[in-house]
Design a protein around this motif. Structure first.
Motif, mmCIF file in Angstrom:
data_model
loop_
_atom_site.group_PDB
_atom_site.id
_atom_site.type_symbol
_atom_site.label_atom_id
_atom_site.label_comp_id
_atom_site.label_asym_id
_atom_site.label_seq_id
_atom_site.Cartn_x
_atom_site.Cartn_y
_atom_site.Cartn_z
ATOM 1 N N ILE A 113 0.858 -1.185 0.000
ATOM 2 C CA ILE A 113 0.000 0.000 0.000
ATOM 3 C C ILE A 113 0.890 1.230 0.000
ATOM 4 C CG2 ILE A 113 -1.877 1.221 1.164
ATOM 5 C CD1 ILE A 113 -2.622 -1.343 2.565
ATOM 6 N N LYS B 95 -2.802 6.982 2.387
ATOM 7 C CA LYS B 95 -4.072 6.406 1.981
ATOM 8 C C LYS B 95 -4.942 6.201 3.204
ATOM 9 C CE LYS B 95 -6.338 2.678 -0.511
ATOM 10 N NZ LYS B 95 -6.261 1.324 -1.078
ATOM 11 N N SER C 244 -10.584 -3.644 2.877
ATOM 12 C CA SER C 244 -9.774 -4.454 1.967
ATOM 13 C C SER C 244 -8.287 -4.251 2.220
ATOM 14 C CB SER C 244 -10.115 -4.097 0.508
ATOM 15 O OG SER C 244 -11.443 -4.440 0.203
ATOM 16 N N ASP C 245 -7.901 -3.025 2.565
ATOM 17 C CA ASP C 245 -6.496 -2.764 2.898
ATOM 18 C C ASP C 245 -6.079 -3.563 4.124
ATOM 19 O OD1 ASP C 245 -6.185 -0.893 0.826
ATOM 20 O OD2 ASP C 245 -6.908 0.736 2.085
ATOM 21 N N LEU D 298 -7.194 3.974 5.059
ATOM 22 C CA LEU D 298 -7.214 2.522 4.986
ATOM 23 C C LEU D 298 -8.631 1.965 5.018
ATOM 24 C CD1 LEU D 298 -4.202 1.910 7.362
ATOM 25 C CD2 LEU D 298 -4.237 1.528 4.894
#
Length: 414
Positions: free
Chosen positions: A157, A161, A166-167, A163
Motif C-alpha cells: 500500500i 491512503k 480491503s487494505d 485505509l
C-alpha cells in the motif's frame, strides 16, 4: 490581523477562490503513531508498506479437485489415476508420489511438489480409489503460483491512503500486525448565541435548542479525529476571546457556529482579528455567505454561520477538505452527476447555490432529481429528507423542470 483575498472590500470570494486559499494555507501534519491492525480502519497510512512474504506463500489449489503430474499421462486420451491421499487447506500432503497417482486436494491447500496440474472434481469420475480423467483434460491448470498476488518485498500500500477494510485484509495476509498512521487531529467545536439552550432545559420565549453541535458532532465523526465539544459560548466578546485562546492551545482546529455575520452581537470575525489572523470572511455561496477562516497561533479556525443548513453546506464544501488536507489524506473530490431535474428551481445570479434535493434512480437505471422542499437555511427537516446537493453556478438565474443539472450525492447508495 486580516488577510482577505478580495479584489475590493465589497466583493465576495468564490467557492474555488476560497478552496484555493485553504489549499495554499494548510500544510499536513507530520506526526505519526503506531497502531495495531484492528485499530487502523479509516486511519491515514503514514509510510508505504512492503510485503515481508510472498502472497500466497506456496503454490495452492484454485479449486476442489485432484492434483497430479501431467507428464505421467498421455495427452489427449482418457486416463486413470490412483488416489493416494488428501491435501487439506492447512494440512499439506507430504508423501512422495509414483507415476499414475494423484492426491485429492481442496481449495487453498498447498499443491504437492510432484504435481503441476489440478483438475476440478466436477470433471472426473470416481471408481473406488481411482479417478478417471476425461479425454479433453487440460494440463497445468488451477494452480495459484507462490507470490501470484503479491511478491515478497513488493509494495503493498502506498502512503498516504485512508485505509479500507480491503487494505486491512491485504495487510493481514502479509502478516503485518502494526502500522504507522498519521496522528489524530485534535478538533474543538462550539456554538455561539444567547438564544441557544442545551437539551434537557426548558425553552424561554426567544430561545431555541442548540442543534448545530449535534450536527457537527456527526459530521466530525471520523477515526482520524479526536473531537471535543466545547459547549455554548454566549454573545460576549471577552468570553469568546478567552474560549478561542484557551482552545487554540489544545487543538489543531477550532470550529464555531454562529456569530460570523455582521450584526451587533456577531463577534467572531473581530475577535479572530484581535487574537489571530483572518484569511477570508464572506463567500459567494448560498447558504453560507458569512464564513470566517483564519488562524490563532498554530490552530486553524473556521467560523461557520448559525443556520444549521448553512453549517452543513460550509462544512462539506470547506471544512471537510481542509481537515483531510491537514490530516495528510490524499485529496478527494465530491462525485458530481448530470441528471434531469423534475422541479423548477428559483435562483438569483451572484452566488453559487447548494439546494437540497432528492435523487432517485428508476428501474431502468435513469437518474432524476427533485427539490426536497423549501430551501431556507434554517429548515432542518428538508435537509434530513434530502440525499444530495443540487449545485447551481453563480451565474445561473434558475432552472426549469426538465433541464439537466449537476448534483452531488451525499453517498453512493440511493
Amino acid at each position: 490581523m486580516t488577510n482577505i483575498c478580495y479584489p475590493n472590500k465589497h466583493d465576495l470570494l468564490s467557492v474555488e477562490q476560497a478552496l484555493s486559499e485553504i489549499r495554499h494555507a494548510i500544510k499536513a501534519i507530520t506526526e505519526q503513531e503506531l497502531v495495531a491492525l484492528p485499530q487502523a480502519l479509516g486511519r491515514i497510512l503514514a509510510d508505504c508498506i512492503s510485503s515481508p512474504i510472498d502472497i500466497p506463500p506456496q503454490r495452492t489449489a484454485a479449486m476442489d479437485g485432484y492434483a497430479f503430474a501431467a507428464g505421467d499421462l498421455a495427452d489427449g486420451r482418457q486416463a486413470e489415476l490412483q488416489v493416494i491421499g488428501i491435501a487439506w487447506a492447512g494440512k499439506p500432503f507430504l508423501a512422495q508420489q509414483a507415476q499414475g497417482q494423484c492426491v485429492r486436494i481442496f481449495t487453498g491447500a498447498v499443491v504437492p511438489d510432484f504435481a503441476d496440474s489440478v483438475i476440478a472434481q466436477e470433471q472426473i469420475e470416481i471408481n473406488g480409489d481411482t479417478v478417471s480423467l476425461p479425454p479433453d483434460w487440460q494440463p497445468y491448470k488451477n494452480i495459484r503460483a507462490a507470490g501470484s498476488d503479491v511478491k515478497q518485498y513488493e509494495e503493498l500500500i502506498t502512503a498516504p491512503k485512508k485505509l479500507s477494510a480491503s487494505d486491512l485484509s491485504l495487510l493481514a495476509a502479509a502478516g503485518v500486525e502494526q502500522i504507522s498512521v498519521k496522528r489524530k487531529l485534535r478538533i474543538g467545536f462550539f456554538s455561539t448565541g444567547d438564544e441557544l439552550v442545551p437539551l434537557g432545559e426548558p425553552l424561554a420565549i426567544g430561545q431555541i435548542y442548540d442543534s448545530n453541535r449535534y450536527l457537527l458532532a456527526g459530521l466530525l465523526s471520523d477515526p482520524n479525529h479526536k473531537v471535543s465539544d466545547l459547549g455554548i459560548v454566549p454573545d460576549d466578546q471577552l468570553k469568546l476571546e478567552q474560549t478561542l485562546k484557551n482552545a487554540a492551545q489544545q487543538h489543531d482546529v477550532i470550529i464555531s457556529t454562529g456569530g460570523a455575520s455582521v450584526g451587533d452581537a456577531d463577534f467572531v470575525k473581530q475577535t479572530l482579528e484581535k487574537c489571530g489572523q483572518v484569511n477570508f470572511w464572506k463567500l459567494a455561496i448560498k447558504p453560507g455567505k458569512p464564513l470566517a477562516f483564519g488562524k490563532i497561533g498554530d490552530c486553524w479556525f473556521f467560523g461557520l454561520p448559525g443556520n444549521p443548513v448553512a453549517v452543513l453546506v460550509t462544512y462539506e464544501k470547506f471544512v471537510k477538505p481542509a481537515l483531510e488536507q491537514l490530516a495528510g489524506a490524499p485529496p478527494t473530490q465530491a462525485l458530481r452527476l448530470r441528471v434531469r431535474c423534475d422541479s423548477r428551481l428559483k435562483k438569483s445570479p451572484g452566488r453559487q447555490e447548494y439546494q437540497r434535493g432528492i435523487l432517485c434512480q428508476s428501474a431502468d437505471g435513469e437518474l432524476a432529481v427533485r427539490l426536497a422542499g423549501q430551501q431556507d437555511s434554517h429548515q432542518l427537516k428538508v435537509a434530513s429528507q434530502s440525499n444530495c446537493f443540487i449545485v447551481l453556478d453563480a451565474e445561473s438565474s434558475g432552472i426549469d423542470a426538465g433541464e439537466i443539472v449537476s448534483v452531488e450525492p451525499f453517498s453512493a447508495v440511493l
